[in-house]
Design an enzyme around this catalytic site. Structure first.
Site, mmCIF file in Angstrom:
data_model
loop_
_atom_site.group_PDB
_atom_site.id
_atom_site.type_symbol
_atom_site.label_atom_id
_atom_site.label_comp_id
_atom_site.label_asym_id
_atom_site.label_seq_id
_atom_site.Cartn_x
_atom_site.Cartn_y
_atom_site.Cartn_z
ATOM 1 N N CYS A 190 26.245 45.870 42.919
ATOM 2 C CA CYS A 190 25.955 44.436 42.976
ATOM 3 C C CYS A 190 27.218 43.629 43.155
ATOM 4 C CB CYS A 190 25.235 43.992 41.708
ATOM 5 S SG CYS A 190 24.839 42.235 41.777
ATOM 6 N N CYS A 216 26.893 40.049 40.060
ATOM 7 C CA CYS A 216 27.393 40.259 38.705
ATOM 8 C C CYS A 216 28.610 41.164 38.791
ATOM 9 C CB CYS A 216 26.327 40.876 37.802
ATOM 10 S SG CYS A 216 25.727 42.464 38.389
ATOM 11 N N ARG A 257 22.564 39.226 33.651
ATOM 12 C CA ARG A 257 21.109 39.237 33.767
ATOM 13 C C ARG A 257 20.419 40.026 32.667
ATOM 14 N NH1 ARG A 257 23.765 38.431 37.807
ATOM 15 N NH2 ARG A 257 23.194 36.882 39.353
#
Lengths: 517, 355
Positions: free
Chosen positions: A61, A64, A429
């Site tokens: 990712c 993040c 998250r």
């Protein structure tokens, strides 16, 4: 009669998400959340130098950024027997902390705000504020030129769209300011990280960047600019909107979940393992009786996922073999469950588990229920809390520099013959887990269970819906052509679907080391 | 008659914004600053912001995030002043069917710049499906009417980390064969390379000079190792072994696995995040993320590269030279310099010194 609405692609998120809802009498009756992209990162690591894992998983990712490299390094630290020096721990925290400061405001302004703002209301701004008039001029020039991309096209504004010219013009000006601030937060992280996204500094054993006092001072002064923005713009906007024009959405609890919340805990703040974010479990809204995390209660189901391997296994013995021909399946996400239950993870889970006073104060004062608006509030509140705490981390680093800074455990750099390690941490998250086992100095197996897999999971083997699927039930959709509320609920979880989809290979070794960090 | 600047102002670009943007992009392009008026004039004459379709496939959004990390020019200047961003799933207001329609409208208009982030799964189309259509099909369709195609980041150029996974993620040029694809690798893309390429294209209406891997020479023409700020320590055989030791802080990272001797990129000169740092500056070995070999060909990343045969360097002896054998480094320096002397010859570019 029920009408099926498909939102695909669901934009302004990370990754490729498809949402299907059935609407009856203007309300969602059933919902399906589907991850539509698959890479298969884990098998890539099998048989390789274990140290590669922190670099490779970092690439899961780019939003993040740092979270996976960090989790991977913590898992590797365990497997290598690393004694992480305080300097390494603090610099990792500062690299990640800055990334969180970039991530949360970006989610609010750039990924979510356009769901709530009728941007074209700036045309009606009549005030005298020089800055706001400049914003108005900028937007109107785009309008007059006949090209307002990427601000349009969009869903038609609805009953919850904010169209007060003053408020909207202010929000648009903050949207533009936040573009700058998120870039500056990444820059701040890059001082210790090398670059962002995809930092290079965090490796097994610590970090590679030995900072000077000048580096630390530069970081500290940029932190002050971030704190000013977060407290006086971001948090203020979230409260202004949440307790103002969006209060009806907030008190109705649109997008409320199933009442199960989880946090692994995260950011070790001292050498004895104290955590900035508290670990814990809340079942069925029973906040008076938070439970301790028991990792053995985590299982993953695949009845509804494009995998043909066995279902309902613990991650440590989990298997995943992709099968895109599986007829009943609808997603590449598995269904992780804690003690058989779907769990919400992320900022609201963290703030509810710690009983955050600011959030609880707002909830009581305005009678706000957990839901889409409360999630934005929790995110902004924890962002401000984190930013202020980071001042102390900078001081801790300076104090270590006075004692002769150590950033890396050089004695444990070469891969061990065998070893196993686990990281269970908090990413922006939500709860993030990495597991590694090493054999003959190579990675024998690697696996991850990530935040958006928890939140966006499909139904499990007992056909219980995933958290977001559950939260969508009851969402008002007065106009099927413009299902804005569905998008609002989904985006409030800050989906990261690239993270959520990955292939896990069979693993039979037991986890020996367990580390929460 | 309206001046070009008047027309630009009508497009929402102030004179001040424009001059600032041009100064930054001229620099990003690697052009001398004296070129700035010419670039500015050409862009002013072009006047219309080019429509852009930005597709994301098997990606991590890191290239989008990296582009948005630019401070000079700013992300705001990019998305509101420089281009007309018609389709970008992470940024656009539109969602679902409204987003699909934005794509179709721009496609029907034609003559847009296509930017692709993320790889395309070769193993099975169903590993990446957007709006019910395989990503490969989106790319092929969008490419057919694009005036320029730019692949950004390691995944969209050569497959990057995803190429070696079961989904076999491949770069755009693996599928789009009938049009040139400008490759801007690195993991993620470095914003200066994207801005520079866009400005070059707006100015000259053609792709910049490229090497055999279709990388613009302005950004990928030189060997990292030749321009490394730590090169002097390589030459005197000072290799970092302990990250805690301040005296070793600036030393060569060869023993930590640095792939700089096989990697073509301007990272050492144009740093990341508004010139804040880059991997080597942060004490981390270069992973070679601008190279087609990345990642599989460069693994293990943190071990001294085997088969690393820069002339004069014997990988078996490098490990033994700590604290001595300065002559070895000098020979290596001369060898690498000799290889780089064919600077004007495009065919030699990008070959690396390894294979």
């Amino acid at each position: 009669m029920a009408q099926k609405i498909v939102i695909d692609p669901l934009t302004r998120i990370e990754g490729h998400l498809r949402i299907e809802v059935e609407v009856e009498n203007g309300v969602v009756k059933d919902a399906r959340s589907a991850g539509m992209m698959f890479r298969g990162i884990e098998p890539l690591m099998t048989g390789r130098d274990p140290r590669d894992a922190s670099y490779v998983t970092e690439r899961i990712c780019g939003v993040c950024a740092g979270s996976h490299g960090w989790a991977s390094s913590i898992a590797l630290d365990g497997a290598f027997g690393v004694n992480l020096p305080p300097g390494g721990r603090i610099i990792r925290n500062l690299i990640l902390g800055a990334q969180w400061l970039h991530d949360h405001p970006l989610h609010f302004y750039h990924l979510s705000a356009l769901d709530y703002l009728d941007v074209m209301a700036v045309a009606k701004y009549k005030g005298n504020d020089v800055g706001l008039n400049a914003v108005k001029a900028k937007i109107m020039a785009l309008v007059n030129a006949g090209d307002t991309a990427p601000l349009t096209p969009r869903y038609k504004p609805d009953e919850f769209s904010v169209n007060d010219p003053e408020l909207v013009t202010m929000a648009v000006s903050h949207y533009l300011q936040a573009l700058d601030m998120q870039a500056k937060a990444k820059k701040m992280s890059a001082i210790f990280a090398g670059k962002q996204p995809h930092q290079s500094s965090i490796v097994v054993g610590g970090v590679t960047m030995l900072p000077t006092m000048g580096d630390v001072d530069k970081y500290a002064s940029m932190l002050e600019e971030q704190i000013d923005f977060i407290e006086n713009v971001y948090l203020k906007d979230v409260v202004t909107f949440g307790t103002g024009p969006l209060l009806p959405l907030a008190t109705a609890g649109v997008g409320g979940g199933n009442g199960n919340y989880m946090s692994y805990g995260g950011f070790e703040v001292d050498n004895s393992g104290s955590l900035f974010f508290q670990p814990g479990i809340v079942m069925n809204n029973d906040f008076a009786n938070p439970q301790k995390i028991d990792a053995s209660k985590i299982t993953e189901d695949v009845k509804w996922s494009w995998y043909k391997s066995a279902s309902h296994l613990q991650p440590m013995v989990g298997q995943t073999v992709a099968d895109v021909d599986k007829a009943a399946a609808y997603t590449f996400l598995k269904a992780p469950r804690y003690n058989g239950q779907a769990m919400e993870v992320g900022p609201m889970a963290r703030m509810l588990i710690e009983g955050n006073e600011t959030l609880m104060g707002l909830v009581k004062k305005y009678n706000i229920k957990p839901g889409a608006v409360a999630r934005h509030a929790a995110r902004a509140i924890e962002c401000a809390k984190l930013a202020v705490a980071m001042r102390g981390w900078v001081d801790d680093l300076k104090s270590e520099m006075g004692k002769g800074l150590r950033i890396h455990d050089t004695d444990h750099w070469e891969p061990p013959t065998t070893g196993e390690g686990v990281a269970m941490i908090e990413a922006p998250r939500g709860s993030l887990g990495h597991w590694i086992s090493i054999k003959d100095q190579k990675t024998a197996n690697y696996q991850m269970v990530v935040p958006s897999t928890w939140n966006f999971s499909p139904m499990d083997d007992k056909d219980q819906r995933g958290p977001v699927e559950f939260a969508l039930i009851g969402t008002p959709v007065p106009d099927p052509e413009n299902p804005t509320n569905v998008a609002r609920v989904v985006r409030s979880y800050d989906p990261c679907i690239s993270c959520a989809v990955h292939l896990i290979e069979p693993k039979t070794n037991k986890i020996l080391k367990f580390q929460i960090g | 008659m309206k001046s070009p600047m008047d027309l630009l102002q009508a497009k929402g670009v102030s004179r001040r914004d424009f001059v600032k943007l041009m100064a930054a992009t001229t620099a990003a392009l690697g052009l001398p600053l004296t070129m700035q008026p010419k670039v500015a004039e050409a862009v002013e004459n072009a006047m219309k912001k080019p429509p852009v379709i930005w597709l994301e496939g098997q990606d991590c959004a890191g290239c989008s995030e990296s582009t948005l990390a630019s401070l000079n020019p700013s992300a705001e200047q990019l998305i509101l002043d420089m281009i007309s961003l018609r389709y970008h799933e992470t940024v656009m207001a539109a969602t679902g069917d409204v987003a699909k329609k934005a794509f179709e409208d721009t496609y029907n208009e034609g003559n847009y710049v296509l930017i692709v982030e993320g790889s395309i799964p070769k193993a099975d189309d169903r590993y990446c499906v957007i709006g019910g259509t395989p990503f490969r099909q989106h790319v092929m369709e969008a490419a057919s009417k694009a005036s320029a195609i730019v692949a950004i980041g390691a995944c969209a150029t050569y497959g990057g980390v995803v190429r070696t996974t079961p989904s076999q993620g491949m770069g755009v040029s693996e599928f789009v064969k009938d049009k040139p694809v400008i490759n801007l690798p690195l993991c993620p893309v470095k914003p200066t390379t994207l801005f520079g390429t866009l400005v070059y294209y707006l100015t000259y209406k053609s792709a910049p000079p490229m090497d055999k891997y279709n990388r613009p020479l302005a950004f990928f023409g030189d060997l990292m190792h030749d321009n490394c700020p730590r090169r002097g320590h390589f030459d005197t055989s000072e290799f970092l072994q302990d990250w805690n030791d301040p005296s070793q802080k600036e030393w060569c990272l060869l023993l930590k696995g640095c792939k700089g001797p096989q990697t073509y990129s301007d990272c050492g000169q144009v740093w990341w995040n508004d010139n804040t740092s880059y991997c080597i500056q942060a004490g981390s070995p270069c992973a070679g993320c601008s190279q087609p070999e990345f990642y599989d060909g460069f693994s293990p990343l943190y071990q001294k590269q085997e088969g690393f045969n820069t002339p004069g360097i014997n990988p078996d002896t490098v490990g033994k030279v700590i604290g001595g054998a300065a002559a070895l480094g000098v020979v290596a320096h001369l060898g690498a310099k000799a290889i780089n002397s064919g600077k004007g010859d495009d065919k030699n570019k990008g070959k690396g010194v390894s294979k």
